[in-house]
Design a protein around this motif. Structure first.
Motif, PDB file in Angstrom:
ATOM      1  N   ARG A  22       0.809  -1.216   0.000  1.00 31.90           N
ATOM      2  CA  ARG A  22       0.000   0.000   0.000  1.00 31.90           C
ATOM      3  C   ARG A  22       0.844   1.268   0.000  1.00 31.90           C
ATOM      4  NH1 ARG A  22      -2.389   3.521   3.715  1.00 31.90           N
ATOM      5  NH2 ARG A  22      -1.317   2.496   5.447  1.00 31.90           N
ATOM      6  N   LEU A  23       2.012   1.231   0.654  1.00 30.31           N
ATOM      7  CA  LEU A  23       2.766   2.457   0.902  1.00 30.31           C
ATOM      8  C   LEU A  23       3.876   2.739  -0.100  1.00 30.31           C
ATOM      9  CD1 LEU A  23       3.086   2.280   4.807  1.00 30.31           C
ATOM     10  CD2 LEU A  23       1.452   3.605   3.441  1.00 30.31           C
ATOM     11  N   ILE A  24       4.406   1.703  -0.738  1.00 33.38           N
ATOM     12  CA  ILE A  24       5.562   1.927  -1.621  1.00 33.38           C
ATOM     13  C   ILE A  24       5.418   1.115  -2.896  1.00 33.38           C
ATOM     14  CG2 ILE A  24       7.214   2.452   0.221  1.00 33.38           C
ATOM     15  CD1 ILE A  24       8.167  -0.441   0.059  1.00 33.38           C
ATOM     16  N   ARG A  25       6.249   1.458  -3.860  1.00 37.99           N
ATOM     17  CA  ARG A  25       6.407   0.618  -5.038  1.00 37.99           C
ATOM     18  C   ARG A  25       7.904   0.383  -5.244  1.00 37.99           C
ATOM     19  NH1 ARG A  25       7.967   3.417  -9.631  1.00 37.99           N
ATOM     20  NH2 ARG A  25       7.863   5.696  -9.458  1.00 37.99           N
ATOM     21  N   TYR A  26       8.215  -0.770  -5.771  1.00 39.18           N
ATOM     22  CA  TYR A  26       9.603  -1.121  -6.035  1.00 39.18           C
ATOM     23  C   TYR A  26       9.884  -0.917  -7.522  1.00 39.18           C
ATOM     24  CZ  TYR A  26       9.724  -3.315  -1.422  1.00 39.18           C
ATOM     25  OH  TYR A  26       9.686  -3.549  -0.076  1.00 39.18           O
ATOM     26  N   GLU A  27      10.843  -0.078  -7.807  1.00 38.52           N
ATOM     27  CA  GLU A  27      11.228   0.196  -9.190  1.00 38.52           C
ATOM     28  C   GLU A  27      12.461  -0.633  -9.522  1.00 38.52           C
ATOM     29  OE1 GLU A  27      11.507   4.431 -10.926  1.00 38.52           O
ATOM     30  OE2 GLU A  27      13.605   3.830 -10.593  1.00 38.52           O
ATOM     31  N   CYS A  28      12.254  -1.618 -10.387  1.00 35.70           N
ATOM     32  CA  CYS A  28      13.355  -2.509 -10.751  1.00 35.70           C
ATOM     33  C   CYS A  28      13.155  -2.982 -12.189  1.00 35.70           C
ATOM     34  CB  CYS A  28      13.407  -3.701  -9.798  1.00 35.70           C
ATOM     35  SG  CYS A  28      14.820  -4.795 -10.043  1.00 35.70           S
ATOM     36  N   PRO A  29      14.147  -2.729 -13.051  1.00 36.91           N
ATOM     37  CA  PRO A  29      15.425  -2.067 -12.766  1.00 36.91           C
ATOM     38  C   PRO A  29      15.232  -0.601 -12.397  1.00 36.91           C
ATOM     39  CG  PRO A  29      15.483  -3.248 -14.879  1.00 36.91           C
ATOM     40  CD  PRO A  29      14.069  -3.191 -14.459  1.00 36.91           C
ATOM     41  N   ALA A  30      16.007  -0.127 -11.455  1.00 36.03           N
ATOM     42  CA  ALA A  30      15.913   1.260 -11.022  1.00 36.03           C
ATOM     43  C   ALA A  30      16.324   2.189 -12.163  1.00 36.03           C
ATOM     44  CB  ALA A  30      16.807   1.491  -9.807  1.00 36.03           C
ATOM     45  N   GLN A  31      15.563   3.246 -12.327  1.00 41.48           N
ATOM     46  CA  GLN A  31      15.791   4.164 -13.451  1.00 41.48           C
ATOM     47  C   GLN A  31      16.777   5.264 -13.070  1.00 41.48           C
ATOM     48  OE1 GLN A  31      14.365   3.334 -16.550  1.00 41.48           O
ATOM     49  NE2 GLN A  31      14.106   1.522 -15.253  1.00 41.48           N
ATOM     50  N   PHE A  32      18.025   4.900 -12.980  1.00 41.37           N
ATOM     51  CA  PHE A  32      19.094   5.860 -12.734  1.00 41.37           C
ATOM     52  C   PHE A  32      19.843   6.119 -14.033  1.00 41.37           C
ATOM     53  CE2 PHE A  32      18.840   3.856  -8.415  1.00 41.37           C
ATOM     54  CZ  PHE A  32      18.401   4.994  -7.744  1.00 41.37           C
ATOM     55  N   LEU A  43      14.798  -9.445  -2.100  1.00 36.46           N
ATOM     56  CA  LEU A  43      15.598 -10.118  -3.120  1.00 36.46           C
ATOM     57  C   LEU A  43      14.712 -10.902  -4.082  1.00 36.46           C
ATOM     58  CD1 LEU A  43      18.526 -10.667  -4.060  1.00 36.46           C
ATOM     59  CD2 LEU A  43      18.462 -12.752  -2.683  1.00 36.46           C
ATOM     60  N   VAL A  44      13.661 -11.532  -3.556  1.00 35.64           N
ATOM     61  CA  VAL A  44      12.741 -12.307  -4.392  1.00 35.64           C
ATOM     62  C   VAL A  44      11.948 -11.377  -5.306  1.00 35.64           C
ATOM     63  CG1 VAL A  44      10.791 -13.897  -4.366  1.00 35.64           C
ATOM     64  CG2 VAL A  44      12.615 -14.138  -2.664  1.00 35.64           C
ATOM     65  N   LEU A  45      11.467 -10.248  -4.756  1.00 33.54           N
ATOM     66  CA  LEU A  45      10.723  -9.277  -5.568  1.00 33.54           C
ATOM     67  C   LEU A  45      11.614  -8.696  -6.665  1.00 33.54           C
ATOM     68  CD1 LEU A  45       8.802  -7.437  -2.719  1.00 33.54           C
ATOM     69  CD2 LEU A  45       7.849  -9.064  -4.358  1.00 33.54           C
ATOM     70  N   MET A  46      12.872  -8.413  -6.313  1.00 38.10           N
ATOM     71  CA  MET A  46      13.831  -7.905  -7.297  1.00 38.10           C
ATOM     72  C   MET A  46      14.020  -8.913  -8.425  1.00 38.10           C
ATOM     73  SD  MET A  46      17.866  -7.069  -6.709  1.00 38.10           S
ATOM     74  CE  MET A  46      17.525  -6.058  -5.270  1.00 38.10           C
ATOM     75  N   ALA A  47      14.256 -10.165  -8.065  1.00 39.08           N
ATOM     76  CA  ALA A  47      14.459 -11.202  -9.073  1.00 39.08           C
ATOM     77  C   ALA A  47      13.230 -11.341  -9.961  1.00 39.08           C
ATOM     78  CB  ALA A  47      14.780 -12.528  -8.389  1.00 39.08           C
ATOM     79  N   GLY A  48      12.047 -11.321  -9.346  1.00 37.77           N
ATOM     80  CA  GLY A  48      10.820 -11.445 -10.119  1.00 37.77           C
ATOM     81  C   GLY A  48      10.656 -10.321 -11.126  1.00 37.77           C
ATOM     82  N   ALA A  49      10.996  -9.094 -10.706  1.00 35.61           N
ATOM     83  CA  ALA A  49      10.903  -7.952 -11.606  1.00 35.61           C
ATOM     84  C   ALA A  49      11.865  -8.072 -12.774  1.00 35.61           C
ATOM     85  CB  ALA A  49      11.168  -6.662 -10.838  1.00 35.61           C
ATOM     86  N   LEU A  50      12.926  -8.839 -12.590  1.00 41.32           N
ATOM     87  CA  LEU A  50      13.923  -9.042 -13.645  1.00 41.32           C
ATOM     88  C   LEU A  50      13.653 -10.308 -14.449  1.00 41.32           C
ATOM     89  CD1 LEU A  50      17.058  -8.096 -11.515  1.00 41.32           C
ATOM     90  CD2 LEU A  50      15.983  -6.695 -13.299  1.00 41.32           C
ATOM     91  N   GLY A  51      12.499 -10.950 -14.203  1.00 41.36           N
ATOM     92  CA  GLY A  51      12.136 -12.143 -14.948  1.00 41.36           C
ATOM     93  C   GLY A  51      12.742 -13.425 -14.425  1.00 41.36           C
ATOM     94  N   ILE A  52      13.226 -13.382 -13.194  1.00 36.63           N
ATOM     95  CA  ILE A  52      13.833 -14.573 -12.569  1.00 36.63           C
ATOM     96  C   ILE A  52      12.844 -15.128 -11.559  1.00 36.63           C
ATOM     97  CG2 ILE A  52      15.779 -15.463 -11.225  1.00 36.63           C
ATOM     98  CD1 ILE A  52      17.360 -12.983 -12.245  1.00 36.63           C
ATOM     99  N   GLY A  53      12.282 -16.288 -11.843  1.00 37.23           N
ATOM    100  CA  GLY A  53      11.315 -16.897 -10.948  1.00 37.23           C
ATOM    101  C   GLY A  53      11.949 -17.397  -9.660  1.00 37.23           C
ATOM    102  N   TYR A  54      11.084 -17.730  -8.694  1.00 36.96           N
ATOM    103  CA  TYR A  54      11.578 -18.155  -7.379  1.00 36.96           C
ATOM    104  C   TYR A  54      12.472 -19.385  -7.494  1.00 36.96           C
ATOM    105  CZ  TYR A  54      11.543 -19.235  -2.379  1.00 36.96           C
ATOM    106  OH  TYR A  54      11.924 -19.492  -1.075  1.00 36.96           O
ATOM    107  N   ASN A  55      12.033 -20.393  -8.205  1.00 33.36           N
ATOM    108  CA  ASN A  55      12.825 -21.619  -8.310  1.00 33.36           C
ATOM    109  C   ASN A  55      14.163 -21.362  -8.995  1.00 33.36           C
ATOM    110  OD1 ASN A  55      10.654 -22.846  -7.129  1.00 33.36           O
ATOM    111  ND2 ASN A  55      10.053 -24.052  -8.911  1.00 33.36           N
ATOM    112  N   ASP A  56      14.148 -20.472  -9.988  1.00 35.93           N
ATOM    113  CA  ASP A  56      15.388 -20.126 -10.688  1.00 35.93           C
ATOM    114  C   ASP A  56      16.339 -19.386  -9.751  1.00 35.93           C
ATOM    115  OD1 ASP A  56      17.297 -19.756 -12.646  1.00 35.93           O
ATOM    116  OD2 ASP A  56      16.229 -18.152 -13.675  1.00 35.93           O
ATOM    117  N   LEU A  57      15.787 -18.513  -8.911  1.00 31.91           N
ATOM    118  CA  LEU A  57      16.627 -17.794  -7.951  1.00 31.91           C
ATOM    119  C   LEU A  57      17.322 -18.761  -7.003  1.00 31.91           C
ATOM    120  CD1 LEU A  57      17.592 -15.135  -6.603  1.00 31.91           C
ATOM    121  CD2 LEU A  57      15.488 -15.206  -5.222  1.00 31.91           C
ATOM    122  N   ILE A  58      16.567 -19.723  -6.487  1.00 31.86           N
ATOM    123  CA  ILE A  58      17.164 -20.712  -5.583  1.00 31.86           C
ATOM    124  C   ILE A  58      18.213 -21.536  -6.322  1.00 31.86           C
ATOM    125  CG2 ILE A  58      16.703 -22.662  -4.055  1.00 31.86           C
ATOM    126  CD1 ILE A  58      15.584 -19.838  -3.201  1.00 31.86           C
TER     127      ILE A  58
END
Length: 360
Positions: free
Chosen positions: A255-265, A319-334
């Protein structure tokens, strides 16, 4: 492969006697009224998801837990694991509590994922980590470590750049970091420090507040060492108040934040963040995986802290949310974490056989 899981589970609220699932003693060193005393610990859902991911890769899984039950399972077992996937946080408020499990595993000659005892102890102690990082030439906010005799620190507290963030020195998962941790009134600072010391029963870190972008960087790798991703934490509603990535925010993140990934720097800022991340990783001796937090001000990434045992909850861990935003599923991350560890271990075995140092 036979893989053991070490972890520290949260106490179910329904258990009236307060005994932890894994048989470890309850966290008696902290104020029992604290609602974040077990914030670092994991839920059964996380353990089940992690075990299922490992089994999905074709391995057997032993659930080892933490504390004395883990020791008994390892000592009594006729079939010790060939590798341990370690993410046990350890109970209590000792600054070396995260180092206990890997120390035991090394004593029993059982290989494991992640960083070694020295890194886990050094990184949980925020003051120690910041000293090492600053000595390596990496930017970090000015800070002061304060113990129970706050009065003798009054002059040095007044000399810190204002405003400041006040946090327990030996905690993770934003334990003790609330909206009240941001202090811009010097008259309130001593009171806030004393309250935090009393509640968490450990030294308190008073740190210069960096007014800039909050970001976290993931690394899951062995060689070549590369940044997995950069994630910026952005409040959903703009206000005139400084943004604090506090425990309240993390608990209500959807509700309070959004995660920007990849970060737009910019390309230059992205490169500066990547370099600072890998410098921190190398300086503190991280292995296999870590999540490193910064604040970016005037194109300079300021190191805040590192978590070499990042959460792996399939729905809410950074870390899981970051990976997901980059197209890396949970099982792939592990799978990537396990590959980083097994590649490192194979290299270490090869180095021992040839008499060449591993370089780690």
């Amino acid at each position: 492969m036979n893989i053991g899981l070490t972890y520290t589970l949260r106490t179910p609220q329904s258990e009236e006697n307060g005994a932890a699932i894994n048989g470890a003693d309850r966290d008696i060193n902290l104020d029992p009224q604290l609602d974040d005393a077990e914030e670092e610990f994991d839920s059964p859902e996380t353990i089940q998801s992690l075990a299922a991911a490992i089994r999905g890769l074709g391995h057997e899984v032993q659930l080892l837990g933490d504390g004395e039950p883990m020791l008994r399972r390892l000592l009594d077992s006729r079939d010790r694991p060939e590798l341990v996937f370690n993410f046990a946080e350890g109970a209590g408020n000792s600054r070396s509590r995260e180092a206990r499990v890997p120390a035991v595993l090394e004593m029993l000659d059982i290989p494991y994922t992640g960083s070694d005892p020295l890194t886990l102890a050094a990184t949980l102690d925020k003051d120690c980590a910041k000293r090492l990082v600053r000595a390596a030439g990496i930017a970090t906010p000015d800070w002061l470590l304060v113990d129970d005799d706050v009065e003798i620190f009054v002059e040095r507290l007044a000399a810190l750049p204002s405003p400041v963030i006040v946090k327990p020195a030996f905690e993770g998962s934003s334990k003790g970091i609330r909206s009240t941790s941001f202090v811009d009134d010097p008259n309130r600072l001593v009171e806030v420090v004393e309250e935090l010391y009393s509640a968490y029963r450990q030294p308190v870190l008073v740190e210069e507040f960096i007014d800039g972008d909050e970001l976290t960087v993931g690394v899951v790798d062995h060689r070549p060492r590369e940044v997995l991703g950069i994630m910026r934490v952005v409040p959903r509603q703009a206000t005139s108040d400084p943004f604090i990535y506090s425990l309240e925010v993390k608990r209500d993140w959807e509700r309070l934040i959004r995660y920007e990934c990849p970060a737009q720097f910019s390309a230059d800022d992205t490169l500066a963040i990547q370099r600072a991340t890998l410098d921190v990783w190398t300086t503190l001796g991280c292995r296999d995986l870590a999540r490193i937090d910064f604040r970016l001000r005037n194109h300079v990434p300021y190191f805040l802290e590192v978590n070499p045992l990042p959460g792996l909850n399939p729905k809410s861990s950074d870390l899981v949310l970051m990976a997901g935003a980059l197209g890396i599923g949970y099982n792939d991350l592990i799978a990537r974490i396990l590959k980083a560890a097994t590649d490192r271990l194979a290299e270490e075995v090869g180095s021992r056989e040839t008499g060449v140092g591993s370089g780690l």
